[in-house]
Design a protein around this motif. Structure first.
Motif, PDB file in Angstrom:
ATOM      1  N   SER A  92       0.820  -1.215   0.000  1.00 53.41           N
ATOM      2  CA  SER A  92       0.000   0.000   0.000  1.00 53.41           C
ATOM      3  C   SER A  92       0.852   1.261   0.000  1.00 53.41           C
ATOM      4  N   LYS A  93       2.082   1.192   0.532  1.00 54.56           N
ATOM      5  CA  LYS A  93       3.029   2.317   0.494  1.00 54.56           C
ATOM      6  C   LYS A  93       2.402   3.609   1.011  1.00 54.56           C
ATOM      7  N   ASN A  94       1.849   3.526   2.219  1.00 54.96           N
ATOM      8  CA  ASN A  94       1.256   4.681   2.903  1.00 54.96           C
ATOM      9  C   ASN A  94       0.000   5.215   2.220  1.00 54.96           C
ATOM     10  N   ASP A  95      -0.549   4.469   1.258  1.00 55.32           N
ATOM     11  CA  ASP A  95      -1.834   4.838   0.657  1.00 55.32           C
ATOM     12  C   ASP A  95      -2.922   4.151   1.480  1.00 55.32           C
ATOM     13  N   ARG A  96      -3.553   4.924   2.367  1.00 57.41           N
ATOM     14  CA  ARG A  96      -4.505   4.330   3.308  1.00 57.41           C
ATOM     15  C   ARG A  96      -5.770   3.812   2.615  1.00 57.41           C
ATOM     16  N   ASP A  97      -6.160   4.431   1.506  1.00 55.29           N
ATOM     17  CA  ASP A  97      -7.334   3.937   0.782  1.00 55.29           C
ATOM     18  C   ASP A  97      -7.059   2.545   0.210  1.00 55.29           C
ATOM     19  N   LYS A  98      -5.853   2.345  -0.313  1.00 58.64           N
ATOM     20  CA  LYS A  98      -5.497   1.016  -0.822  1.00 58.64           C
ATOM     21  C   LYS A  98      -5.437   0.001   0.313  1.00 58.64           C
ATOM     22  N   LEU A  99      -4.881   0.415   1.437  1.00 58.49           N
ATOM     23  CA  LEU A  99      -4.797  -0.477   2.595  1.00 58.49           C
ATOM     24  C   LEU A  99      -6.181  -0.905   3.043  1.00 58.49           C
ATOM     25  N   THR A 100      -7.086   0.050   3.143  1.00 57.64           N
ATOM     26  CA  THR A 100      -8.464  -0.256   3.539  1.00 57.64           C
ATOM     27  C   THR A 100      -9.125  -1.200   2.548  1.00 57.64           C
ATOM     28  N   ARG A 102      -7.788  -3.262   0.301  1.00 61.31           N
ATOM     29  CA  ARG A 102      -7.194  -4.597   0.234  1.00 61.31           C
ATOM     30  C   ARG A 102      -7.572  -5.444   1.442  1.00 61.31           C
ATOM     31  N   LEU A 103      -7.581  -4.822   2.607  1.00 61.94           N
ATOM     32  CA  LEU A 103      -7.962  -5.576   3.803  1.00 61.94           C
ATOM     33  C   LEU A 103      -9.420  -6.005   3.718  1.00 61.94           C
ATOM     34  N   THR A 104     -10.284  -5.112   3.279  1.00 59.05           N
ATOM     35  CA  THR A 104     -11.700  -5.462   3.119  1.00 59.05           C
ATOM     36  C   THR A 104     -11.857  -6.624   2.149  1.00 59.05           C
ATOM     37  N   GLY A 105     -11.146  -6.561   1.031  1.00 60.55           N
ATOM     38  CA  GLY A 105     -11.242  -7.627   0.039  1.00 60.55           C
ATOM     39  C   GLY A 105     -10.798  -8.978   0.571  1.00 60.55           C
ATOM     40  N   LEU A 106      -9.743  -8.984   1.383  1.00 65.91           N
ATOM     41  CA  LEU A 106      -9.264 -10.241   1.959  1.00 65.91           C
ATOM     42  C   LEU A 106     -10.282 -10.829   2.934  1.00 65.91           C
ATOM     43  N   LEU A 107     -10.847  -9.976   3.776  1.00 69.11           N
ATOM     44  CA  LEU A 107     -11.755 -10.471   4.814  1.00 69.11           C
ATOM     45  C   LEU A 107     -13.075 -10.969   4.241  1.00 69.11           C
ATOM     46  N   VAL A 108     -13.601 -10.314   3.218  1.00 70.00           N
ATOM     47  CA  VAL A 108     -14.865 -10.781   2.639  1.00 70.00           C
ATOM     48  C   VAL A 108     -14.661 -12.012   1.775  1.00 70.00           C
ATOM     49  N   ARG A 129      -3.368   2.018  11.389  1.00 72.21           N
ATOM     50  CA  ARG A 129      -4.357   1.339  12.242  1.00 72.21           C
ATOM     51  C   ARG A 129      -5.744   1.952  12.076  1.00 72.21           C
ATOM     52  N   ILE A 130      -5.790   3.263  11.857  1.00 69.66           N
ATOM     53  CA  ILE A 130      -7.091   3.888  11.589  1.00 69.66           C
ATOM     54  C   ILE A 130      -7.672   3.337  10.284  1.00 69.66           C
ATOM     55  N   ALA A 131      -6.835   3.241   9.246  1.00 72.50           N
ATOM     56  CA  ALA A 131      -7.284   2.688   7.965  1.00 72.50           C
ATOM     57  C   ALA A 131      -7.699   1.229   8.112  1.00 72.50           C
ATOM     58  N   ILE A 132      -7.009   0.482   8.954  1.00 71.34           N
ATOM     59  CA  ILE A 132      -7.368  -0.909   9.210  1.00 71.34           C
ATOM     60  C   ILE A 132      -8.739  -0.987   9.886  1.00 71.34           C
ATOM     61  N   GLY A 133      -8.999  -0.065  10.811  1.00 73.77           N
ATOM     62  CA  GLY A 133     -10.317  -0.023  11.441  1.00 73.77           C
ATOM     63  C   GLY A 133     -11.421   0.231  10.430  1.00 73.77           C
ATOM     64  N   VAL A 134     -11.158   1.118   9.476  1.00 76.90           N
ATOM     65  CA  VAL A 134     -12.138   1.377   8.417  1.00 76.90           C
ATOM     66  C   VAL A 134     -12.369   0.110   7.599  1.00 76.90           C
ATOM     67  N   GLY A 135     -11.276  -0.576   7.255  1.00 75.53           N
ATOM     68  CA  GLY A 135     -11.407  -1.802   6.468  1.00 75.53           C
ATOM     69  C   GLY A 135     -12.185  -2.888   7.198  1.00 75.53           C
ATOM     70  N   LEU A 136     -11.970  -3.000   8.494  1.00 76.91           N
ATOM     71  CA  LEU A 136     -12.704  -3.985   9.287  1.00 76.91           C
ATOM     72  C   LEU A 136     -14.201  -3.689   9.285  1.00 76.91           C
ATOM     73  N   HIS A 137     -14.548  -2.411   9.445  1.00 77.54           N
ATOM     74  CA  HIS A 137     -15.978  -2.068   9.461  1.00 77.54           C
ATOM     75  C   HIS A 137     -16.623  -2.299   8.103  1.00 77.54           C
ATOM     76  N   ALA A 172     -15.589   5.857  12.775  1.00 82.52           N
ATOM     77  CA  ALA A 172     -15.660   6.940  11.794  1.00 82.52           C
ATOM     78  C   ALA A 172     -16.338   6.451  10.526  1.00 82.52           C
ATOM     79  N   ASP A 173     -16.007   5.235  10.083  1.00 80.13           N
ATOM     80  CA  ASP A 173     -16.654   4.692   8.895  1.00 80.13           C
ATOM     81  C   ASP A 173     -18.108   4.366   9.174  1.00 80.13           C
ATOM     82  N   GLN A 174     -18.412   3.980  10.408  1.00 79.47           N
ATOM     83  CA  GLN A 174     -19.801   3.723  10.781  1.00 79.47           C
ATOM     84  C   GLN A 174     -20.629   4.997  10.678  1.00 79.47           C
ATOM     85  N   ASP A 175     -20.074   6.118  11.157  1.00 76.43           N
ATOM     86  CA  ASP A 175     -20.777   7.395  11.057  1.00 76.43           C
ATOM     87  C   ASP A 175     -20.956   7.805   9.605  1.00 76.43           C
TER      88      ASP A 175
END
Length: 223
Positions: A92-100, A102-108, A129-137, A172-175
């Motif tokens: 992801s190279k500090n691209d938080r949108d990509k991190l979010t 990719r993590l979402t895609g793996l989990l689903v 970690r904030i981006a990871i929280g978004v991906g989890l939600h 934050a993503d929930q809101d």
């Protein structure tokens, strides 16, 4: 003049470790097949081996198919993440949108990747970690209707983390998800509800407030 051979970069999601692991599993399966074929009752044993092979092939994807096949991450990506949870941090190279994403895609695709998130957090920065929280939600939201047990597992995982940055991204993503879409008026609140009868009192005058007040009368300024 020496010609240098061009360097070929191999995507981490199709790593050599993943390939070797698949080769070892296939070799073990072939060895079992060979042993069974050498024994009696060959036909029934062959049928049993085929059944075991098919169940092994289809059991893993069936654990968490929250989305259609076209939306799932490649199996190699899931395997690479489980083997090396920090792989998507590097890609992801500090691209938080990509991190979010990719993590979402793996989990689903496979909830087995959830356990590796804890290891990934050890190497993640505060912003990661904030981006990871978004991906989890977002993964939880994608699984609610198709795999509610998976969605519940993700929710419980977040609660047990006790990680403030992850919770910040998660809520934050929930809101954001609960906010009205652009072009749709927001629901009325106490501040923007239509005013009651008392709001028109300033337009009326007289003893019983039955006479229309002068609209051109100067408004007294506050002292």
């Amino acid at each position: 003049m020496v010609h240098q051979r061009p360097t070929v970069q191999i995507d981490t999601f199709t790593s050599i470790d993943t390939f070797n692991s698949s080769q070892r599993e296939m070799s073990a399966m072939l060895l079992k097949l060979d042993n069974l074929l050498r024994g009696p009752l060959r036909t029934s044993r062959i049928a049993m081996v085929v059944a075991v092979a098919l169940s092994a092939t289809f059991a893993a994807p069936a654990r968490a198919q929250c989305v259609d096949r076209a939306e799932r991450a490649p199996p190699g990506a899931v395997s690479a993440f489980i083997l090396d949870p920090s792989v998507i941090l590097r890609l992801s190279k500090n691209d938080r949108d990509k991190l979010t994403g990719r993590l979402t895609g793996l989990l689903v695709t496979d909830i087995a990747a959830l356990d590796s998130v804890r290891d990934m957090l050890r190497e993640a920065s505060q912003a990661d970690r904030i981006a990871i929280g978004v991906g989890l939600h977002r993964a939880e939201g994608r699984c609610v209707s198709t795999k509610p047990d998976v969605a519940r597992r993700i929710s419980e995982f977040v609660d047990k983390l006790h990680d403030g940055a992850v919770l910040k991204g998660y809520y934050a993503d929930q809101d954001t998800a609960m906010a009205p879409a652009p072009g749709i008026p927001a629901p009325p609140t106490a501040n923007n509800l239509p005013a009651g009868p008392s709001s028109s009192a300033g337009l009326m005058t007289g003893e019983w407030r039955t006479e229309l007040a002068d609209p051109f009368k100067p408004v007294p300024l506050p002292e």
